[in-house]
Design an enzyme around this catalytic site. Structure first.
Site, PDB file in Angstrom:
ATOM      1  N   GLU A  82       0.847  -1.193   0.000  1.00 20.24           N
ATOM      2  CA  GLU A  82       0.000   0.000   0.000  1.00 20.24           C
ATOM      3  C   GLU A  82       0.885   1.246   0.000  1.00 20.24           C
ATOM      4  O   GLU A  82       1.727   1.418   0.870  1.00 20.24           O
ATOM      5  CB  GLU A  82      -0.918   0.001   1.229  1.00 20.24           C
ATOM      6  CG  GLU A  82      -1.839  -1.219   1.340  1.00 20.24           C
ATOM      7  CD  GLU A  82      -2.955  -1.229   0.285  1.00 20.24           C
ATOM      8  OE1 GLU A  82      -3.163  -0.203  -0.399  1.00 20.24           O
ATOM      9  OE2 GLU A  82      -3.609  -2.286   0.153  1.00 20.24           O
ATOM     10  N   CYS A 146      -7.133  -1.003   8.603  1.00 22.67           N
ATOM     11  CA  CYS A 146      -5.821  -1.074   7.960  1.00 22.67           C
ATOM     12  C   CYS A 146      -5.399   0.307   7.497  1.00 22.67           C
ATOM     13  O   CYS A 146      -4.311   0.796   7.823  1.00 22.67           O
ATOM     14  CB  CYS A 146      -5.877  -2.038   6.776  1.00 22.67           C
ATOM     15  SG  CYS A 146      -6.176  -3.734   7.284  1.00 22.67           S
ATOM     16  N   HIS A 165      -0.779  -5.806   2.650  1.00 25.71           N
ATOM     17  CA  HIS A 165      -1.897  -6.743   2.737  1.00 25.71           C
ATOM     18  C   HIS A 165      -1.446  -8.099   2.209  1.00 25.71           C
ATOM     19  O   HIS A 165      -0.784  -8.168   1.170  1.00 25.71           O
ATOM     20  CB  HIS A 165      -3.085  -6.268   1.883  1.00 25.71           C
ATOM     21  CG  HIS A 165      -4.027  -5.386   2.630  1.00 25.71           C
ATOM     22  ND1 HIS A 165      -4.319  -4.089   2.240  1.00 25.71           N
ATOM     23  CD2 HIS A 165      -4.761  -5.622   3.748  1.00 25.71           C
ATOM     24  CE1 HIS A 165      -5.190  -3.568   3.098  1.00 25.71           C
ATOM     25  NE2 HIS A 165      -5.473  -4.468   4.017  1.00 25.71           N
TER      26      HIS A 165
END
Ligand code: NAG
Ligand code: NAG
Length: 193
Positions: A82, A146, A165
């Site tokens: 991410e 998250c 993730h």
């Protein structure tokens, strides 16, 4: 050098089996020894209030070189790096059925913060490592815990924060394959810091 690997556990929207994947992979990773690196692992419940208290506390206690949050995603089929996190729009209830006030992470902060770690570079390092596991880059951690925890860390230090993730176990990777992939992620990120 200390690295915090933080992992989400709980009986949240994904159910215990899915959530378990990231914890198992992180535990496998902690069994490896990476020269010069101390890995500190923490489980964080799927609760906004707890994340907001515990994440800054961890930064303060450990003074880490790198913080990698790890969560499981049902949609992921590769290690998903991410690049950024959001400040607003947290309307989904956590496991205690609460939302942050104003659906916001840090009042007055920017809408979006990007890690200064180049995730495309980390991605090509993982893909080029010869491991079975592959990586992809994402710009949307999902506006839930998250995303929220990542924003808390990015707001503390963008140069040392990351979120990864992982897919559920067996979809398609085993915990050992995921741990190998996470090790490669750490090495690549440390190379950039
Ligand atoms: C997590 O998964 C592993 C491997 O499938 C299993 O051995 C372990 O008991 C699970 N732990 C929990 C808390 O569900
Ligand atoms: C890495 O491999 C995955 C899976 O094959 C692919 O989707 C992705 O675009 C690749 N990314 C890079 C930067 O090599």
């Amino acid at each position: 050098m200390q690295i915090i690997l933080e992992n989400f556990i709980g009986f949240g929207p994904f159910g215990v089996h899915t959530v378990n994947a990231s914890w198992v992979a992180v535990q496998e990773l902690a069994k490896k020894s990476i020269p010069g690196v101390i890995i500190v692992i923490r489980e964080i419940p799927v609760v906004y209030e707890t994340v907001k208290k515990q994440v800054p506390q961890l930064w303060n206690d450990v003074n880490p070189q790198l913080v990698i949050h790890v969560g499981v995603s049902k949609e992921a089929n590769a290690i998903t790096l991410e690049q950024q996190a959001h400040n607003d729009g947290y309307k989904r209830l956590d496991v205690l059925k609460t939302c942050p006030s104003n659906n916001c992470c840090v009042e007055g902060a920017d809408e979006c913060l990007m890690s200064s770690i180049d995730m495309e570079k980390v991605c090509s390092d993982v893909n080029g490592s010869g491991l079975k596991v592959k990586a992809v880059v994402s710009h949307d951690p999902g506006r839930y815990l998250c995303d929220f925890s990542y924003f808390v860390s990015l707001h503390i230090d963008r140069s040392k924060s990351a979120f990864v993730h992982v897919p559920p176990l067996g979809k398609p990777y085993t915990e050992l394959e995921l741990a190998d992939g996470l090790e490669q992620v750490i090495l690549s990120m440390l190379g950039q810091i």
